[in-house]
Design a protein around this motif. Structure first.
Motif, mmCIF file in Angstrom:
data_model
loop_
_atom_site.group_PDB
_atom_site.id
_atom_site.type_symbol
_atom_site.label_atom_id
_atom_site.label_comp_id
_atom_site.label_asym_id
_atom_site.label_seq_id
_atom_site.Cartn_x
_atom_site.Cartn_y
_atom_site.Cartn_z
ATOM 1 N N GLY A 21 0.803 -1.216 0.000
ATOM 2 C CA GLY A 21 0.000 0.000 0.000
ATOM 3 C C GLY A 21 0.833 1.262 0.000
ATOM 4 O O GLY A 21 0.373 2.323 -0.437
ATOM 5 N N THR A 97 -7.141 0.461 -10.770
ATOM 6 C CA THR A 97 -7.013 -0.207 -9.474
ATOM 7 C C THR A 97 -8.193 -1.120 -9.189
ATOM 8 O O THR A 97 -8.019 -2.275 -8.779
ATOM 9 C CB THR A 97 -6.880 0.839 -8.354
ATOM 10 N N MET A 101 -7.400 -5.048 -8.979
ATOM 11 C CA MET A 101 -7.501 -5.664 -7.655
ATOM 12 C C MET A 101 -8.776 -6.473 -7.500
ATOM 13 O O MET A 101 -8.814 -7.458 -6.756
ATOM 14 C CB MET A 101 -7.404 -4.586 -6.574
ATOM 15 N N LEU A 135 -14.199 -2.858 -1.940
ATOM 16 C CA LEU A 135 -13.301 -2.268 -2.934
ATOM 17 C C LEU A 135 -14.070 -1.359 -3.888
ATOM 18 O O LEU A 135 -13.608 -0.263 -4.236
ATOM 19 C CB LEU A 135 -12.603 -3.385 -3.711
ATOM 20 N N THR A 139 -13.662 2.844 -4.310
ATOM 21 C CA THR A 139 -13.124 3.414 -5.545
ATOM 22 C C THR A 139 -14.179 3.876 -6.540
ATOM 23 O O THR A 139 -13.830 4.418 -7.585
ATOM 24 C CB THR A 139 -12.224 2.375 -6.248
ATOM 25 N N ALA A 254 -5.483 -1.906 -0.671
ATOM 26 C CA ALA A 254 -6.288 -0.751 -1.066
ATOM 27 C C ALA A 254 -6.603 0.137 0.128
ATOM 28 O O ALA A 254 -6.604 1.374 0.030
ATOM 29 C CB ALA A 254 -7.583 -1.222 -1.731
#
Length: 294
Positions: A21, A97, A101, A135, A139, A254
């Protein structure tokens, strides 16, 4: 090789995610100096990572321990890092990302079931669903903002992100398949192969730019912590935990990156993003605490 427990393996995977990270911030600061391109940073990251591990494992005779199995590991490292940077260039950091991920643990879960015959438990499946939901919440707003602005090619960016996730999942599956190998050897060999793969592309940007003390310090940190330490711990975790378990725990990266952005870079998280952080962290924590050896 010293055997570790499943609980300690989960702790190692969590520490690796935490170290990873911090890598994004270090890489971003290096890019801002204008002395390095993404491929150049990746090349030096792998070279320094191998050097630091070799200093730790001074008695390791590489000729006696390395074999062909480090080739797919190193190639996978080169692919997923280069493809990730390409995804950022085409679709922005947020989209790159979340796709990379998010797809990685799913691809790892499918691959581990097909190629390793590892069973995905109900708890791991619930943890995966919760982690992916967290996640997305973390995001989604930056991703929507990115999609509203012109990009080179959002579709191509997503394709690069999926290629990055495939490379990442491949490294995880190959390392887990050969869990009897010394993880330090796997890491050193993988770094070396990745550096060889990246060298021709890095030559175009200038492999040895003029260094300042701040950029040198950032390079050393990037090679030592998010590379040598993180990958060393990650490969150790794969010797005792299922591939999918390690991939899900690694999503904690993350959360660490987001909190680092708030603490050091002046970024702000919305209530939705904070909710995503909490959900993702809870899923990773529960899975880590209840980790079983595979």
């Amino acid at each position: 090789m010293t055997h570790v427990s499943a609980r300690r393996g989960a702790f190692y995977a969590s520490m690796a995610a935490t170290a990873w990270g911090t890598g994004g911030a270090a890489g971003s600061l290096l890019f801002q100096t204008g002395q390095f391109g993404p491929v150049g940073v990746s090349l030096w990251r792998h070279l320094l990572g191998a050097a630091f591990l070799l200093l730790i494992v001074r008695r390791l005779v590489l000729a006696d321990h390395l074999d062909w199995r480090v080739l797919p590991v190193g190639a996978g490292m080169a692919v997923y890092q280069t493809a990730y940077f390409a995804a950022i260039a085409h679709s922005g950091v947020a989209v790159a990302t979340v796709v990379t991920m998010g797809a990685t643990p799913v691809l790892t879960a499918v691959g581990s079931r097909l190629f390793l015959r590892e069973r995905l438990t109900r708890g791991a499946l619930l943890a995966l669903a919760a982690a992916l939901a967290g996640l997305v919440l973390l995001t989604v707003e930056p991703a929507l903002a990115t999609s509203a602005t012109p990009a080179a090619s959002p579709v191509l960016g997503v394709a690069f992100a999926l290629a990055s996730a495939t490379g990442y999942a491949g490294v995880t599956l190959v390392s887990r398949r050969h869990k009897d190998r010394d993880p330090r050897t796997t890491a050193i060999g993988g770094f070396a192969v990745a550096a060889v793969c990246l060298a021709p592309f890095a030559l175009a940007d200038g492999v040895v730019p003029e260094l300042s003390w701040p950029s040198l310090a950032l390079l050393v940190y990037l090679g030592a912590v998010p590379t040598a330490l993180a990958y060393g711990l990650y490969f150790v975790a794969l010797t005792v935990l299922r591939a999918t378990t390690v991939a899900i725990i690694s999503l904690g990266e993350a959360v660490g990156a987001a909190l680092l952005g708030v603490a050091l870079l002046g970024e702000r998280l919305t209530p939705l993003a904070w909710t995503g952080c909490a959900l993702l962290l809870a899923a990773v924590t529960v899975l880590a605490v209840r980790a079983d050896a595979g």
